[in-house]
Design a protein around this motif. Sequence first.
Motif, mmCIF file in Angstrom:
data_model
loop_
_atom_site.group_PDB
_atom_site.id
_atom_site.type_symbol
_atom_site.label_atom_id
_atom_site.label_comp_id
_atom_site.label_asym_id
_atom_site.label_seq_id
_atom_site.Cartn_x
_atom_site.Cartn_y
_atom_site.Cartn_z
ATOM 1 N N UNK A 1 0.886 -1.160 -0.083
ATOM 2 C CA UNK A 1 0.079 -0.061 0.035
ATOM 3 C C UNK A 1 0.779 1.410 0.024
ATOM 4 N N UNK A 2 0.262 2.415 -0.667
ATOM 5 C CA UNK A 2 1.076 3.537 -0.666
ATOM 6 C C UNK A 2 0.222 4.602 -1.378
ATOM 7 N N UNK A 3 0.425 5.827 -1.354
ATOM 8 C CA UNK A 3 -0.109 6.822 -2.044
ATOM 9 C C UNK A 3 0.120 7.031 -3.336
ATOM 10 N N UNK A 4 1.539 6.812 -3.549
ATOM 11 C CA UNK A 4 2.031 7.234 -5.124
ATOM 12 C C UNK A 4 2.648 5.878 -5.574
ATOM 13 N N UNK A 5 3.435 4.998 -5.088
ATOM 14 C CA UNK A 5 4.355 4.025 -5.467
ATOM 15 C C UNK A 5 3.624 3.044 -6.374
ATOM 16 N N UNK A 6 4.449 2.794 -7.579
ATOM 17 C CA UNK A 6 3.858 1.917 -8.696
ATOM 18 C C UNK A 6 3.902 0.543 -8.091
ATOM 19 N N UNK A 7 4.393 0.305 -6.884
ATOM 20 C CA UNK A 7 4.571 -1.287 -6.436
ATOM 21 C C UNK A 7 3.313 -1.400 -5.432
ATOM 22 N N UNK A 8 2.502 -0.382 -5.293
ATOM 23 C CA UNK A 8 1.390 -0.886 -4.205
ATOM 24 C C UNK A 8 -0.034 -1.199 -5.015
ATOM 25 N N UNK A 9 -0.373 -2.393 -3.973
ATOM 26 C CA UNK A 9 -1.734 -2.963 -4.455
ATOM 27 C C UNK A 9 -2.915 -1.886 -4.166
#
Length: 255
Positions: A116-124
Amino acid sequence: MKKLIRTVLRTIPRPWLIRFSLIFMKFSALFYRGNNVECPVCGGRFRKFMPYGYLVIRDNALCPKCLSLERHRLMWLYLKNRTGFFSDPLKVLHIAPEQCFHKRFRKLRNLQYITADLVSPLADVKLDVQDMPFDDESFDLIICNHVLEHVPDDRKAIREIFRTLKKGGFAILQVPTDYSREDTYEDAGITEPSERLKHFRQHDHYRLYGRDYLVRLKEAGFTVEEENYLTGMSIVDRQRFMVPSMEFMYGYFKR
């Protein structure tokens, strides 16, 4: 090299850094090959690690193969040697997933792994850690490293992490800390990126934590495992893996 790294970190947005690093890693590991230091995350061995840092450039910091930093290598060793992370069936929430961990954790069959994240492309899941869309007691483990200093209301974020952690679960919540400070330094009136860099060591930080950080965790309900994992490491291992010279590497539990 040091000036180039400082400029890149200060000017290129984090999502683009993540994408660019995939190309960079293909060449850097070959250039640094050797056997003076070892990364426990990827198993790579090198003559030295790469320099890294926003304000002060640290030598021997960044793994040229997987891009782990000192704190990442310490966390990997803690998970491996002090927990059942690599064997127990766990539901894990990883907030702001680090690139050196993301694919490796995803491959672990014992984990139900959510990023999870606000901006990361690695976030589901796209989310604000101050208001997470998860039920109470959803996760066995929550990893949230070097995130709370970016959050306007860190106490609210800590309460959210505690709320969504299962009873008996634990969290890893590392933050950059000035160990010479007793109290955390924060000032809501400091809003300009250049001033935040000067006061908090990075342009997008809201505070600089002091030794009272553990108090904030306890206020939210966490039980802190008082034995610091770092202090039990031998000098040989510290130098081989190049972990931080000082770091709060405790377990934070919901009893």
